[in-house]
Each structure stands twice: as C-alpha cells, then as structure tokens.
Design a protein around this motif. Structure first.
Motif, PDB file in Angstrom:
ATOM      1  N   VAL A   1      -1.819   5.092 -14.064  1.00 46.41           N
ATOM      2  CA  VAL A   1      -2.907   3.706 -13.989  1.00 46.41           C
ATOM      3  C   VAL A   1      -2.347   2.629 -13.422  1.00 46.41           C
ATOM      4  O   VAL A   1      -3.149   1.764 -12.785  1.00 46.41           O
ATOM      5  CB  VAL A   1      -3.219   3.724 -15.594  1.00 46.41           C
ATOM      6  CG1 VAL A   1      -1.415   3.244 -15.963  1.00 46.41           C
ATOM      7  CG2 VAL A   1      -3.512   2.409 -15.488  1.00 46.41           C
ATOM      8  N   LEU A   2      -1.022   2.422 -13.551  1.00 47.07           N
ATOM      9  CA  LEU A   2      -0.606   1.134 -12.664  1.00 47.07           C
ATOM     10  C   LEU A   2      -0.405   1.553 -10.972  1.00 47.07           C
ATOM     11  O   LEU A   2      -1.779   0.362 -10.529  1.00 47.07           O
ATOM     12  CB  LEU A   2       0.938   0.820 -12.856  1.00 47.07           C
ATOM     13  CG  LEU A   2       1.195   0.578 -13.781  1.00 47.07           C
ATOM     14  CD1 LEU A   2       2.822   0.405 -14.421  1.00 47.07           C
ATOM     15  CD2 LEU A   2       0.957  -0.932 -14.474  1.00 47.07           C
ATOM     16  N   ALA A   3      -0.727   2.163 -10.701  1.00 44.12           N
ATOM     17  CA  ALA A   3      -0.536   2.276  -8.741  1.00 44.12           C
ATOM     18  C   ALA A   3      -2.534   1.528  -9.212  1.00 44.12           C
ATOM     19  O   ALA A   3      -2.958   1.461  -7.595  1.00 44.12           O
ATOM     20  CB  ALA A   3      -0.736   4.053  -8.530  1.00 44.12           C
ATOM     21  N   ILE A   4      -3.065   2.570  -9.372  1.00 50.25           N
ATOM     22  CA  ILE A   4      -4.701   2.601  -9.148  1.00 50.25           C
ATOM     23  C   ILE A   4      -4.919   1.259  -9.728  1.00 50.25           C
ATOM     24  O   ILE A   4      -5.974   0.146  -9.429  1.00 50.25           O
ATOM     25  CB  ILE A   4      -5.468   3.346 -10.112  1.00 50.25           C
ATOM     26  CG1 ILE A   4      -5.750   4.809  -9.752  1.00 50.25           C
ATOM     27  CG2 ILE A   4      -7.423   3.099 -10.105  1.00 50.25           C
ATOM     28  CD1 ILE A   4      -5.937   5.162  -8.917  1.00 50.25           C
ATOM     29  N   THR A   5      -4.117   0.719 -10.509  1.00 46.77           N
ATOM     30  CA  THR A   5      -4.551  -0.943 -10.614  1.00 46.77           C
ATOM     31  C   THR A   5      -4.112  -2.058  -9.885  1.00 46.77           C
ATOM     32  O   THR A   5      -4.780  -3.197  -9.864  1.00 46.77           O
ATOM     33  CB  THR A   5      -3.792  -1.229 -12.467  1.00 46.77           C
ATOM     34  OG1 THR A   5      -3.852  -1.498 -13.402  1.00 46.77           O
ATOM     35  CG2 THR A   5      -4.061  -3.024 -12.838  1.00 46.77           C
ATOM     36  N   LEU A   6      -3.486  -1.428  -9.735  1.00 50.72           N
ATOM     37  CA  LEU A   6      -2.613  -2.193  -8.176  1.00 50.72           C
ATOM     38  C   LEU A   6      -4.092  -2.009  -6.600  1.00 50.72           C
ATOM     39  O   LEU A   6      -3.527  -3.015  -5.818  1.00 50.72           O
ATOM     40  CB  LEU A   6      -1.296  -1.581  -7.849  1.00 50.72           C
ATOM     41  CG  LEU A   6      -0.111  -2.489  -8.213  1.00 50.72           C
ATOM     42  CD1 LEU A   6       1.206  -1.115  -7.886  1.00 50.72           C
ATOM     43  CD2 LEU A   6       0.002  -3.426  -8.446  1.00 50.72           C
TER      44      LEU A   6
ATOM     45  N   PHE B   1       0.441  -1.745   0.277  1.00 52.22           N
ATOM     46  CA  PHE B   1      -0.336  -0.170   0.099  1.00 52.22           C
ATOM     47  C   PHE B   1       1.112   1.362   0.283  1.00 52.22           C
ATOM     48  O   PHE B   1       0.621   2.395  -0.583  1.00 52.22           O
ATOM     49  CB  PHE B   1      -0.942  -0.145   1.050  1.00 52.22           C
ATOM     50  CG  PHE B   1      -1.525   1.111   1.368  1.00 52.22           C
ATOM     51  CD1 PHE B   1      -2.719   1.917   0.474  1.00 52.22           C
ATOM     52  CD2 PHE B   1      -1.644   1.794   2.607  1.00 52.22           C
ATOM     53  CE1 PHE B   1      -3.559   2.681   0.653  1.00 52.22           C
ATOM     54  CE2 PHE B   1      -2.884   3.385   2.715  1.00 52.22           C
ATOM     55  CZ  PHE B   1      -3.347   3.523   1.669  1.00 52.22           C
ATOM     56  N   GLN B   2       1.575   1.510   0.907  1.00 52.33           N
ATOM     57  CA  GLN B   2       3.190   2.284   0.649  1.00 52.33           C
ATOM     58  C   GLN B   2       3.587   2.584  -0.484  1.00 52.33           C
ATOM     59  O   GLN B   2       3.822   3.359  -0.859  1.00 52.33           O
ATOM     60  CB  GLN B   2       3.650   2.110   1.981  1.00 52.33           C
ATOM     61  CG  GLN B   2       3.458   2.288   2.989  1.00 52.33           C
ATOM     62  CD  GLN B   2       4.431   1.741   4.260  1.00 52.33           C
ATOM     63  OE1 GLN B   2       5.179   1.187   4.512  1.00 52.33           O
ATOM     64  NE2 GLN B   2       3.339   1.467   5.944  1.00 52.33           N
ATOM     65  N   THR B   3       3.974   1.598  -1.330  1.00 48.19           N
ATOM     66  CA  THR B   3       4.646   1.543  -2.253  1.00 48.19           C
ATOM     67  C   THR B   3       3.503   2.225  -3.536  1.00 48.19           C
ATOM     68  O   THR B   3       3.881   3.057  -3.981  1.00 48.19           O
ATOM     69  CB  THR B   3       5.339   0.339  -2.631  1.00 48.19           C
ATOM     70  OG1 THR B   3       6.074   0.172  -1.861  1.00 48.19           O
ATOM     71  CG2 THR B   3       5.945   0.842  -4.708  1.00 48.19           C
ATOM     72  N   ILE B   4       2.468   1.964  -3.140  1.00 53.08           N
ATOM     73  CA  ILE B   4       1.081   2.345  -4.187  1.00 53.08           C
ATOM     74  C   ILE B   4       1.362   4.123  -4.234  1.00 53.08           C
ATOM     75  O   ILE B   4       0.709   4.762  -4.898  1.00 53.08           O
ATOM     76  CB  ILE B   4       0.251   1.435  -3.892  1.00 53.08           C
ATOM     77  CG1 ILE B   4       0.297   0.030  -4.248  1.00 53.08           C
ATOM     78  CG2 ILE B   4      -1.179   2.403  -4.836  1.00 53.08           C
ATOM     79  CD1 ILE B   4      -1.427  -0.638  -3.865  1.00 53.08           C
ATOM     80  N   LEU B   5       0.740   4.461  -3.071  1.00 47.01           N
ATOM     81  CA  LEU B   5       0.507   5.601  -2.715  1.00 47.01           C
ATOM     82  C   LEU B   5       2.786   6.362  -3.270  1.00 47.01           C
ATOM     83  O   LEU B   5       1.633   7.658  -4.183  1.00 47.01           O
ATOM     84  CB  LEU B   5       0.594   5.781  -1.194  1.00 47.01           C
ATOM     85  CG  LEU B   5      -0.409   5.804  -0.856  1.00 47.01           C
ATOM     86  CD1 LEU B   5      -0.543   6.182   1.366  1.00 47.01           C
ATOM     87  CD2 LEU B   5      -1.810   5.843  -1.355  1.00 47.01           C
ATOM     88  N   ALA B   6       3.270   6.184  -2.850  1.00 44.66           N
ATOM     89  CA  ALA B   6       4.285   6.740  -4.039  1.00 44.66           C
ATOM     90  C   ALA B   6       4.636   6.599  -4.841  1.00 44.66           C
ATOM     91  O   ALA B   6       5.237   7.778  -5.410  1.00 44.66           O
ATOM     92  CB  ALA B   6       5.484   5.373  -3.268  1.00 44.66           C
ATOM     93  N   CYS B   7       3.988   5.663  -5.812  1.00 43.72           N
ATOM     94  CA  CYS B   7       3.977   5.383  -6.879  1.00 43.72           C
ATOM     95  C   CYS B   7       2.994   6.867  -8.005  1.00 43.72           C
ATOM     96  O   CYS B   7       3.375   7.241  -8.554  1.00 43.72           O
ATOM     97  CB  CYS B   7       3.558   4.201  -7.796  1.00 43.72           C
ATOM     98  SG  CYS B   7       4.806   2.645  -7.660  1.00 43.72           S
TER      99      CYS B   7
ATOM    100  N   ARG C   1       5.456  -5.569 -12.112  1.00 45.12           N
ATOM    101  CA  ARG C   1       6.163  -5.492 -11.175  1.00 45.12           C
ATOM    102  C   ARG C   1       7.077  -4.870 -12.448  1.00 45.12           C
ATOM    103  O   ARG C   1       8.236  -3.634 -12.638  1.00 45.12           O
ATOM    104  CB  ARG C   1       6.934  -6.679 -10.667  1.00 45.12           C
ATOM    105  CG  ARG C   1       6.957  -6.147  -8.994  1.00 45.12           C
ATOM    106  CD  ARG C   1       6.993  -7.495  -7.952  1.00 45.12           C
ATOM    107  NE  ARG C   1       8.350  -7.303  -8.123  1.00 45.12           N
ATOM    108  CZ  ARG C   1       9.657  -7.216  -7.802  1.00 45.12           C
ATOM    109  NH1 ARG C   1       8.978  -6.474  -6.725  1.00 45.12           N
ATOM    110  NH2 ARG C   1      10.935  -7.782  -8.428  1.00 45.12           N
ATOM    111  N   PRO C   2       7.290  -6.022 -13.988  1.00 45.67           N
ATOM    112  CA  PRO C   2       8.219  -5.137 -14.999  1.00 45.67           C
ATOM    113  C   PRO C   2       8.130  -3.936 -15.293  1.00 45.67           C
ATOM    114  O   PRO C   2       8.947  -3.843 -16.473  1.00 45.67           O
ATOM    115  CB  PRO C   2       7.937  -6.771 -15.416  1.00 45.67           C
ATOM    116  CG  PRO C   2       7.701  -7.225 -14.413  1.00 45.67           C
ATOM    117  CD  PRO C   2       6.227  -7.201 -13.609  1.00 45.67           C
ATOM    118  N   VAL C   3       7.120  -3.814 -15.277  1.00 46.65           N
ATOM    119  CA  VAL C   3       6.542  -2.690 -16.253  1.00 46.65           C
ATOM    120  C   VAL C   3       6.637  -1.096 -15.568  1.00 46.65           C
ATOM    121  O   VAL C   3       7.513  -0.012 -16.053  1.00 46.65           O
ATOM    122  CB  VAL C   3       5.035  -2.621 -16.189  1.00 46.65           C
ATOM    123  CG1 VAL C   3       4.448  -1.587 -16.895  1.00 46.65           C
ATOM    124  CG2 VAL C   3       4.726  -3.444 -17.711  1.00 46.65           C
ATOM    125  N   VAL C   4       6.400  -1.276 -13.795  1.00 47.33           N
ATOM    126  CA  VAL C   4       6.234  -0.033 -13.237  1.00 47.33           C
ATOM    127  C   VAL C   4       7.479   0.125 -12.697  1.00 47.33           C
ATOM    128  O   VAL C   4       8.547   1.473 -12.463  1.00 47.33           O
ATOM    129  CB  VAL C   4       5.305  -0.614 -11.938  1.00 47.33           C
ATOM    130  CG1 VAL C   4       6.393  -1.378 -10.686  1.00 47.33           C
ATOM    131  CG2 VAL C   4       5.369   0.752 -11.185  1.00 47.33           C
TER     132      VAL C   4
END
Length: 409
Positions: free
Chosen positions: A121-126, A16-22, A79-82
């Motif tokens: 978009v990847l953050a919301i996707t996650l 969750f913290q990594t998603i927010l950072a992205c 992961r391989p994309v973000v």
C-alpha cells in the motif's frame, strides 16, 4: 507521441527504483513459500489445514493493520513507516529457517506478516504522491508488471532452494534488509498537505470509504485474492502434489505461468485502460479468473493446468492496476494512503480467508480432500464467470444510459 511515451516512466529515479523494490518485497511472502507447502507437511507432521495456516497467519495482520499503517503514514510521513516494516519483514522471515517447531514458524510468520502489511500500500501511495495523470498510469503499470515478474520468479526460487533443504528458501527473505538499507538513503519524503486532526481525518476517511463506488472496489479486491490465494496458491499446490506427484520446483514452475501472464498484461495496462473504464476491466478480469479455475478443474495434465493458469494471470494483470488507479484517484493526497490501506486490507482479508475456506471445506465436508478441492474449483470458477459477466453488462448499460442522457441534454 513516441518521445512522450519514452519519458513517462522515470527509470533512472532512485525513488522509483525504491518503490519497485518495496513492491517486490511486499509480495514475496506467499509465492516464495507456496511451492514448499507439501514439503512442510512432512517436515512438521502437519495436516493440509495446518499447512494453510502458514499463509493465513502471515496475511492476518494485514487485514487489521493496513488501514492503521495508511493512517500513520498520512500523519507522520512515508519514510518513518516503511523503513521499520522492511526490517521487520526480513528479520522475521529469515528466522523461520531456524525454527525447531511448527508453533514457532507460525509466530514468526505472524511477525513477518506485520512487516509486510503496509509495504504494497505504501508503494502505491508513493506512486500517487510523486506521479499523476498519464505518468501515474504508466508507473502503476510498470509496478504491476514488476510484481508479476517477481511473483513468477519467487515460486521458482522457493522450489529450487527447497531442493537443497526445506529451510533454505526462508533465507531469501533477508533481501528485505538490503532494500531497507538502500531505502534509508534513497527514499525521499513526498510533500503532502498538513493532515487534519485524527477525529476529523477518521470522519472524512469513513465518508470516502463507504460510498458505493468504493464499496465495489473493496468487494472486488477481496475476491481477487480469495480466489488466487485459496484456489490457486493453496488448493492447487496441494492437488498438484497429491494427484500429479509434482515436486516443489515443478509446482513453482507452473505457478510462474500466472505471474508471467500478469506481468505481460500489466506492462500494457496504460494501453488497455484506453479502451474500457477501469471498473469494466475489473469485471472482465473476473471472467478470466473463472475461465481459468474451470479450466484447471477440467484439465487432466499439468501442462493443461499451466495453460489455464495463464488465463488467471491475464485477468490479474488488468484487475490489480485498475483497482490501484481507481482507488488512488478517489481522494486527495491527505487520504490516499488510508484509502489504499482499506483496499489492501481487503486484499489481505481475501488472502487470509481463502486458504482457510478451501482447505477447511475440502478436508471436513468431503470424503477426500481431492474431491473437495475439485468441487471448489468448479463452484468458484462458475461463480466468477457469472459474476464478472453480470457486472460488466450492468456497467456497460449504465455507461450507455449516461451517454444517452448527456446527448439528450
């Protein structure tokens, strides 16, 4: 009930913290730079239209690449994309501070835009991958609030660092490199179904993306960022410098009003969503956009302009979470990144077109750019109010008709 509310948001989760950072990195590219656009005109000897290109070339890659990034993420994993996107964003952004010519600035901004194109978009996707139900609403609300706080802080940071030198704010983009290293060790790969062949996948995506309810989301996404990036972050930034003589730091302070209001509203989104359907919230948000732009047009002082920008931020705080949650819920995990990629592509398109339209029309169709910017604020402000009220009334009537039909049945 209170216990459930406390556990809805997984604050201690490294994912969750990594998603927010992205998300925070993904929205850094424009708010950090916007307050120093007037200064960059002087440094590189460029016009208003050329200054707008600093935003346009950054947002342009997202228009075309975001759906592709969503597709690649659905097929090969998140992961391989973000991770490569985070590193590209940070390296290209920090290098701008050493650019000796405006043409190189634009090239590096283009590369940085490629890095930024898929982060949000990847953050919301996650979030859609790891959370569902009420928890998804709560997490998306927190994510939107964090974005609002970040967007409120970035103009202040950019304006303050620019007081040292024009190129110092660009060093701040190096934060993305730190986030990339952290994500390398903390971001786990979500479990999603095995995707079909690319051809079958593309056919299913096209079918989902062109249904009427999805098309309305794409239009709303485009105009949200068209108005924000064209009317506020570009046109108003130049107006505040040329008419009111504000410094980059003062401009950044005013722009933070939008983001603080956005953060406050987004943090309450899970409650607000209980009162009205998401699409009606989007319509009301556009009324807020219009009232804000009309208020900025009529305001005579920077303080009054700041007060009107709060209204824009409140609208932003209901529109963006509503678009995200509705899009994430339209399809299964197999298509989620790609559908959110289409949504984000429309956001990027609005970012790209907005600054060009506002600066180009003001500079070429009016005797003075100041007169042009003021007319455009009036025109688009009135259009947003009328459009928002019309759509809200239509949706309310349709909801009422559906309820009546259900009762009759």
């Amino acid at each position: 009930m209170s216990v459930e509310q406390r556990v809805e948001v997984p604050w201690s989760s490294t994912v969750f913290q990594t998603i927010l950072a992205c998300s925070l990195v993904g929205i850094m590219g424009v708010p950090l730079v916007s307050p120093i656009l007037p200064a960059l005109r002087t440094v590189f000897g460029i016009s208003d239209t050329q200054a707008g290109l600093i935003i346009t070339v950054y947002t342009l890659p997202g228009v075309f690449l975001t759906p592709v990034i969503g597709l690649l993420s659905d097929h090969f994993g998140r992961r391989p994309v973000v991770l490569p996107l985070l590193f590209l964003f940070g390296l290209a952004g920090a290098a701008i501070g050493f650019a000796p010519a405006f043409e190189l600035v634009l090239l590096l901004r283009l590369l940085q835009g490629i890095g930024a194109s898929g982060l949000m978009v990847l953050a919301i996707t996650l979030i859609g991958d790891f959370y569902d139900g009420a928890q998804r609403h709560a997490v998306i609300g927190v994510n939107g609030s964090a974005i609002g706080i970040g967007a409120a802080t970035y103009p202040l940071i950019g304006g303050t660092l620019a007081s040292v030198s024009w190129n110092v704010p660009f060093a701040f983009f190096g934060v993305s490199l730190v986030v990339g290293v952290v994500a390398l060790f903390t971001l786990s790969e979500p479990s999603i179904d095995e995707p079909p062949s690319f051809r079958a996948y593309a056919n299913r995506l096209a079918s989902a993306a062109f249904v009427p309810e999805a098309l309305g989301l794409w239009v709303a996404a485009f105009f949200t960022f068209f108005l924000f990036y064209g009317g506020v972050l570009t046109a108003l930034s130049l107006l505040l410098s040329d008419v009111h003589g504000l410094t980059p730091g003062e401009i950044g302070l005013l722009f933070s009003m939008v983001s603080l209001a956005n953060a406050t509203m987004a943090s309450q989104y899970s409650r607000v969503a209980g009162y009205l359907p998401a699409r009606q919230l989007v319509a009301l948000g556009f009324v807020g956009f219009g009232v804000s732009l009309l208020g900025v047009w009529a305001a005579a002082t920077p303080v009054a302009i700041g007060a009107m920008l709060v209204c824009f931020g409140l609208g932003f705080g209901v529109v963006m979470p509503s678009l995200d949650t509705t899009t994430a819920g339209l399809v299964s995990g197999q298509l989620r990144a790609s559908m959110l990629g289409v949504l984000t592509s429309m956001l990027w398109l609005g970012q790209t077109v907005g600054p060009v339209v506002f600066t180009g029309v003001a500079q070429n169709a009016f005797d003075s750019t100041v007169a042009g910017y003021r007319f455009l604020l009036l025109f688009w402000g009135a259009g947003a109010v009328l459009g928002g009220l019309t759509v809200f009334a239509y949706l309310a009537c349709r909801t009422g008709a559906s309820a009546s039909h259900s009762d009759a049945s």
